[in-house]
Enzyme design. Structure first.
Site, PDB file in Angstrom:
ATOM      1  N   SER A  81       0.918  -1.146   0.068  1.00 46.27           N
ATOM      2  CA  SER A  81       0.039  -0.014   0.224  1.00 46.27           C
ATOM      3  C   SER A  81       1.040   1.357  -0.016  1.00 46.27           C
ATOM      4  O   SER A  81       2.100   1.067   0.508  1.00 46.27           O
ATOM      5  CB  SER A  81      -0.865   0.126   1.379  1.00 46.27           C
ATOM      6  N   ASP A  82       0.518   2.472  -0.666  1.00 48.63           N
ATOM      7  CA  ASP A  82       1.111   3.730  -0.331  1.00 48.63           C
ATOM      8  C   ASP A  82       0.670   3.955   1.154  1.00 48.63           C
ATOM      9  O   ASP A  82      -0.067   3.376   1.794  1.00 48.63           O
ATOM     10  CB  ASP A  82       0.579   4.528  -1.408  1.00 48.63           C
ATOM     11  N   CYS A  83       1.490   4.834   1.426  1.00 47.60           N
ATOM     12  CA  CYS A  83       1.426   5.058   3.164  1.00 47.60           C
ATOM     13  C   CYS A  83       0.304   5.771   3.530  1.00 47.60           C
ATOM     14  O   CYS A  83      -0.038   6.853   2.954  1.00 47.60           O
ATOM     15  CB  CYS A  83       2.694   6.055   3.298  1.00 47.60           C
TER      16      CYS A  83
END
Length: 347
Positions: free
Chosen positions: A269-271
């Protein structure tokens, strides 16, 4: 007194010798396949330990000899945030060369420096973000609108050129396929249709993209990196696509990425992207347990964020099963083993 000291010394020496001669557990045995080793290690982990290993900063598990690990390192145009390193031109300038062989040479040099810095950090006991061998690059989103704000990270607006540049980056970072271990991991991001607007990316719903535009503009570079370069990581984007957060989109991850393209490696996932599932942003999940479960069930193996700490509670509540957790964690463990994290540098 002298006899007692000698007896104690001999007992200690015997224990030390026994420890040194103790047989390796299967997950510690480099002669086994990474899949066999991952399966053995999975059988020894508690659910809480499993959840901790599914976050980008994974703590050490001393009882099993598992070292600390971090999945987030940067290498957009050289090793980033990790001391002195060679700085190459920004990616837009690289693509302006129209020379993918040159770009592969550049990122071969980047992975050389990254691997050396990783070895130094491990020996110094300073392994943290930006010192591991998982580089969250290249950004292969299509740059159509200069108001986006992050277009300088991309390779431009042409899907074909972006694909060729991206393949070169991955090959340079990951090294030759003929070796047992990977030199580093590259990450194709942000999947998919993530080209702005930046200011509302945590709430924006992309629901007006035609199937033709999706297939001819936004997906070709990702497909090339998956099927030609065998990229080991794909990062799902922040926004929604057709009403579902990209990190919880079965259409993108299940049907297209893992289904049509046969992708079998890691989705990260992106942060903060899984936190975006919650009310006040996308609002597709009622609480943190549901958000974690929705992402795992869709096939997002690793979270950069905080919601995967709720995985044990989600299992207890019945939102997902431990087998669902094992499916994702197995891919992560194989990844760490393929990067040599469980084996000495001398191998």
């Amino acid at each position: 007194m002298k006899r007692t000291i000698i007896t104690m010394w001999m007992a200690g020496a015997t224990l030390l010798s026994s420890a040194q001669d103790a047989p390796l557990m299967p997950y510690q045995n480099p002669s086994l396949s990474f899949e066999e080793r991952a399966d053995d290690l999975l059988s020894r982990l508690t659910l809480e330990e499993k959840a901790s290993l599914m976050r980008d900063s994974s703590p050490a598990i001393p009882r099993l000899g598992i070292p600390e690990w971090h999945w987030w390192s940067e290498a957009l145009h050289g090793v980033g945030r990790n001391g002195t390193a060679t700085v190459f031109p920004i990616t837009m300038q690289m693509s302006s060369t129209f020379d993918d062989a040159l770009v592969e040479r550049i990122f071969t040099a980047v992975s050389d420096e990254g691997r050396a810095k990783n070895s130094i950090a491990k020996r110094a006991g300073r392994l943290d973000n930006n010192r591991c061998m998982s580089f969250w690059t290249p950004n292969i989103n299509i740059f159509r609108d200069p108001r986006w704000g992050r277009g300088q990270e991309t390779y431009g607006e042409d899907p074909y050129l972006t694909g060729r540049m991206g393949v070169a980056v991955v090959k340079g970072l990951q090294g030759p396929d003929s070796t047992r271990y990977r030199k580093a991991y590259a990450c194709a991001k942000h999947f998919a249709v993530h080209s702005g607007p930046e200011w509302n990316r945590h709430t924006f719903n992309v629901n007006n993209i035609s199937e033709r535009d999706l297939r001819e503009t936004y997906l070709p570079a990702f497909r090339e990196l998956v099927q030609e370069a065998d990229v080991r990581e794909v990062m799902c984007a922040y926004q929604r696509y057709n009403d579902h957060p990209c990190c919880g989109s079965n259409e993108l991850i299940g049907q297209i990425l893992r289904g049509e393209w046969g992708y079998r490696w890691l989705v990260v996932s992106d942060c903060g992207a899984v936190s975006d599932f919650l009310p006040g942003r996308h609002g597709t999940s009622d609480d943190p347990q549901a958000a974690a479960a929705d992402a795992v069930l869709t096939g997002t193996d690793l979270e950069c964020g905080v919601e995967y700490r709720h995985i044990p509670a989600a299992v207890e509540r019945g939102d997902l099963s431990e087998a669902d957790v094992d499916r994702s964690l197995r891919r992560l463990l194989i990844g760490r083993m393929e990067l040599g994290d469980f084996d000495p540098d001398s191998i």
